[in-house]
Design a protein around this motif. Structure first.
Motif, mmCIF file in Angstrom:
data_model
loop_
_atom_site.group_PDB
_atom_site.id
_atom_site.type_symbol
_atom_site.label_atom_id
_atom_site.label_comp_id
_atom_site.label_asym_id
_atom_site.label_seq_id
_atom_site.Cartn_x
_atom_site.Cartn_y
_atom_site.Cartn_z
ATOM 1 N N LEU A 89 1.879 -5.764 -2.067
ATOM 2 C CA LEU A 89 1.943 -5.245 -0.791
ATOM 3 C C LEU A 89 2.364 -3.980 -0.211
ATOM 4 C CD1 LEU A 89 -0.097 -7.819 -0.446
ATOM 5 C CD2 LEU A 89 0.539 -7.199 2.457
ATOM 6 N N ALA A 90 2.349 -2.300 0.576
ATOM 7 C CA ALA A 90 3.126 -1.823 0.229
ATOM 8 C C ALA A 90 3.269 -1.691 1.988
ATOM 9 C CB ALA A 90 2.474 -0.491 -0.089
ATOM 10 N N CYS A 91 4.407 -2.329 2.686
ATOM 11 C CA CYS A 91 4.292 -2.388 4.274
ATOM 12 C C CYS A 91 5.693 -1.807 4.175
ATOM 13 C CB CYS A 91 4.542 -4.281 3.891
ATOM 14 S SG CYS A 91 3.997 -5.481 3.720
ATOM 15 N N LYS A 92 5.314 -0.721 5.715
ATOM 16 C CA LYS A 92 6.133 -0.072 6.151
ATOM 17 C C LYS A 92 6.472 -0.309 7.110
ATOM 18 C CE LYS A 92 2.502 3.520 6.202
ATOM 19 N NZ LYS A 92 2.038 4.320 7.057
ATOM 20 N N PHE A 93 6.792 -1.961 7.209
ATOM 21 C CA PHE A 93 8.122 -2.447 8.221
ATOM 22 C C PHE A 93 8.341 -3.531 7.517
ATOM 23 C CE2 PHE A 93 3.479 -4.120 8.106
ATOM 24 C CZ PHE A 93 3.640 -5.081 8.261
#
Length: 363
Positions: A89-93
């Motif tokens: 995943l590429a979660c910004k948080f």
């Protein structure tokens, strides 16, 4: 690379155009020679897929099981935790971005075979081994082999995951897991796509698969981010879905966000937001709703769904007292409490609290 560092990957096939497609997760990465998938750790080498991080870890620690978080799986026990590098995943948080977003193999500081990990867990007094810090989906072969080694020594295995996985590998993976904590990161497709680069539906599929087709105990965690996934409407819809599709006994953890990685301009989650979310979830019929990353003894306590007696009181991750035995029934009214329980040995005597204890496995 050594034998431990590269192992043949599973769940892939060749395409007519000469590329190789990874079939592990819904990313469906299509790779030319030498290319890596979005997760960074699965790579095409020749005409096959390899896992580049097998046997390599970003570090090992002994944690309280409540830190995963799992509140209904062997409360008060200790768990040997480890992860590798990368993420699908590429979660910004992302709160573990230095590990999960790492593109540097030197982040992998320790090496250990599955058997060595199981032996170290038993020697350290842990009841289980957790695959965490980054998502074990991307190192599934290593996690599955380690789970097998743990089971051979009478230990349990735990996956801390975003649940973003295709059906075929999911069946094999969770057949080896005794417990899981699944991050349900929000409850709208817009949030998932914009903030994680993924999609909501596969995660919901995983949750329903766990509930209806496995014996794996699981709990759910949602990190509440102010202005992004914390509205009453979204929390109400999510918790109604959980009650309707998974049942009222699945524990749900609402945890507080702190500014990190690529979301530094958002304020930390106020404790009142977690309290509000917990009230909505309880109002929608969920029996076990917890708050995390804040000091909230009420929000960390396990209550009987029948008589509402406090059965497991926690202060942060420290279990203060536990009135549940291995049967998991309330001693006051006899109501069964959902979970996997064992004889409580008094976790407070270990002095865990919020600490983690680093463990070095390689020579």
């Amino acid at each position: 690379m050594t034998k431990l560092e590269v192992t043949p990957g599973r769940w892939w096939h060749r395409l007519d155009d000469g590329r190789v497609q990874c079939d592990l997760c819904p990313r469906d990465c299509r790779l030319h020679e030498g290319q890596r998938g979005m997760c960074f750790v699965r790579q095409r080498v020749g005409d096959a897929m390899v896992l580049t991080t097998y046997g390599r870890s970003s570090g090992f620690c002994i944690d309280p099981i409540e830190k995963k978080p799992l509140n209904h799986f062997l409360p008060g026990s200790s768990v040997l935790s480890f992860g590798t590098a990368g993420c699908n995943l590429a979660c910004k948080f992302c709160q573990n971005w230095d590990i999960s977003k790492s593109r540097e193999m030197d982040r992998l500081m320790d090496t250990a075979s599955p058997e060595r990990i199981a032996e170290a867990a038993r020697a350290g007094g842990a009841s289980s081994v957790a695959f965490t810090y980054n998502d074990p989906v991307i190192f599934a072969e290593y996690a599955m082999d380690t789970a097998d080694a743990c089971h051979a020594l009478g230990l349990r295995s735990v996956a801390v995951t975003a649940g973003y996985m295709h059906a075929a590998p999911r069946r094999e993976f969770y057949a080896r897991m005794d417990a899981a904590n699944v991050d349900l990161k929000g409850f709208t497709e817009g949030f998932y796509f914009q903030q994680t680069g993924a999609h909501l539906a596969p995660v919901l599929d995983t949750l329903q698969y766990l509930r209806h087709e496995t014996d794996c105990w699981f709990e759910i965690t949602t990190l509440l981010i102010p202005g992004h996934n914390d509205s009453d409407t979204e929390i109400d819809a999510m918790t109604r879905w959980i009650a309707d599709h998974l049942g009222p006994d699945v524990p749900l953890h609402f945890t507080a966000f702190h500014p990190d990685y690529r979301m530094l301009d958002v304020e930390p989650t106020p404790p009142a937001t977690l309290t509000r979310a917990r009230a909505i979830a309880l109002g929608n019929g969920l029996h076990h709703v917890y708050t995390g990353n804040v000091h909230d003894i009420q929000g960390g306590t396990t209550f009987c769904p029948g008589c509402h007696a406090a059965l497991v009181r926690r202060d942060w991750y420290l279990v203060l007292d536990c009135d549940l035995d291995a049967t998991g029934t309330c001693p006051h009214c006899g109501t069964p409490v959902a979970g996997r329980f064992d004889t409580f040995e008094g976790a407070f005597t270990r002095g865990f609290g919020r600490r983690r204890i680093p463990v070095r496995l390689s020579a």
